[in-house]
Design an enzyme around this catalytic site. Structure first.
Site, PDB file in Angstrom:
ATOM      1  N   GLN A  72      -5.602  -3.680   5.254  1.00 16.32           N
ATOM      2  CA  GLN A  72      -5.316  -2.667   5.352  1.00 16.32           C
ATOM      3  C   GLN A  72      -5.721  -1.492   5.704  1.00 16.32           C
ATOM      4  OE1 GLN A  72      -1.988  -2.001   2.912  1.00 16.32           O
ATOM      5  NE2 GLN A  72      -3.515  -1.671   1.500  1.00 16.32           N
ATOM      6  N   HIS A  96      -5.568  -9.220   9.057  1.00 17.64           N
ATOM      7  CA  HIS A  96      -5.682  -8.268   8.000  1.00 17.64           C
ATOM      8  C   HIS A  96      -4.627  -8.456   6.947  1.00 17.64           C
ATOM      9  CE1 HIS A  96      -2.379  -4.977   7.960  1.00 17.64           C
ATOM     10  NE2 HIS A  96      -2.616  -5.090   9.219  1.00 17.64           N
ATOM     11  N   CYS A  97      -4.505  -8.845   5.834  1.00 17.37           N
ATOM     12  CA  CYS A  97      -3.732  -7.881   5.037  1.00 17.37           C
ATOM     13  C   CYS A  97      -3.855  -7.246   4.172  1.00 17.37           C
ATOM     14  CB  CYS A  97      -3.372  -9.929   3.928  1.00 17.37           C
ATOM     15  SG  CYS A  97      -4.885 -10.012   2.977  1.00 17.37           S
ATOM     16  N   ASN A  98      -3.849  -7.147   2.794  1.00 17.09           N
ATOM     17  CA  ASN A  98      -3.752  -5.930   2.270  1.00 17.09           C
ATOM     18  C   ASN A  98      -4.854  -5.525   2.158  1.00 17.09           C
ATOM     19  OD1 ASN A  98      -0.882  -7.189   1.279  1.00 17.09           O
ATOM     20  ND2 ASN A  98      -0.404  -4.826   0.744  1.00 17.09           N
TER      21      ASN A  98
END
Length: 211
Positions: free
Chosen positions: A77, A148-150
């Site tokens: 992120q 993307h993720c975290n």
């Protein structure tokens, strides 16, 4: 018997017991605060190495972006929230598979949000179709998509592995190797890895169907 007022008037600071306060930071550094008169003296409290905490918090941004294909990038992120990084990599589309992470440039990029929980028992495969469709859309539009993720460690890498298997015809081992090579921090949770390892594409006319 003395009144409360008399007791207060006769009170002597010298009768107070010496007090100190120990403060321990996350990194294990300890500070001793001791009252001396009306001031506080602060000194370092040495801590034996074996009593230090086993980690140091990392507050730096993770802007490392993994190049999977010329049109497909993988990151965290932090990269998705850094305009300089997005511009540098000519990102046009952003696939956000985090949970509770906002899209900060809605007027500048084409977004798709698919909230996936990073839990081993989450059914990752049910989200692959939508993820693959969006990545393929970016490719058709001659754009560059950042997935993307975290932290860019579990969910986003798992989605990219699934894409490489379903749309690029790669084996699980080859897709995993490519993702880890492009972004070494990649480490999908065991449940995601098991689902992808057992993932079988439906056959169409004796061939493999693109999802």
């Amino acid at each position: 018997m003395q009144s409360l007022t008399q007791e207060i008037q006769n009170f002597s600071r010298s009768r107070l017991r010496k007090q100190c306060t120990r403060v321990t930071s996350l990194s294990g550094r300890r500070i001793i605060e001791t009252w001396k008169g009306s001031t506080i003296a602060v000194v370092e409290d040495p801590v034996p190495p074996e009593r230090m905490l086993g980690y140091v918090p990392d507050t730096s941004w993770d802007l490392q972006v993994g190049l999977i294909k010329p049109y497909l990038l993988l990151g965290s992120q932090d990269a998705a929230h850094d305009f300089g990084t997005l511009s540098k990599h000519k990102v046009s589309h952003i696939l956000n598979v985090a949970f509770g992470v906002e899209n900060v440039f809605p007027d500048l990029f084409i977004y798709k949000t698919i909230s996936i929980l990073d839990q081993p028992d989450t059914e990752l495969l049910q989200y692959l179709q939508d993820c693959c469709d969006f990545i393929q859309q970016a490719h058709r539009e001659k754009g560059v998509v950042l997935v993307h993720c975290n932290a860019g460690v579990s969910r986003a890498p798992a989605v990219v592995i699934g894409y490489l298997m379903s749309c690029d015809g790669q084996s699980f081992e080859d897709a995993l190797s490519l993702v880890k090579s492009a972004r070494p921090a990649s480490s999908p949770n065991p449940g995601f890895l098991e689902q992808l390892r057992n993932y079988k594409l439906p056959a169409v006319n004796g061939g493999v169907m693109d999802l």
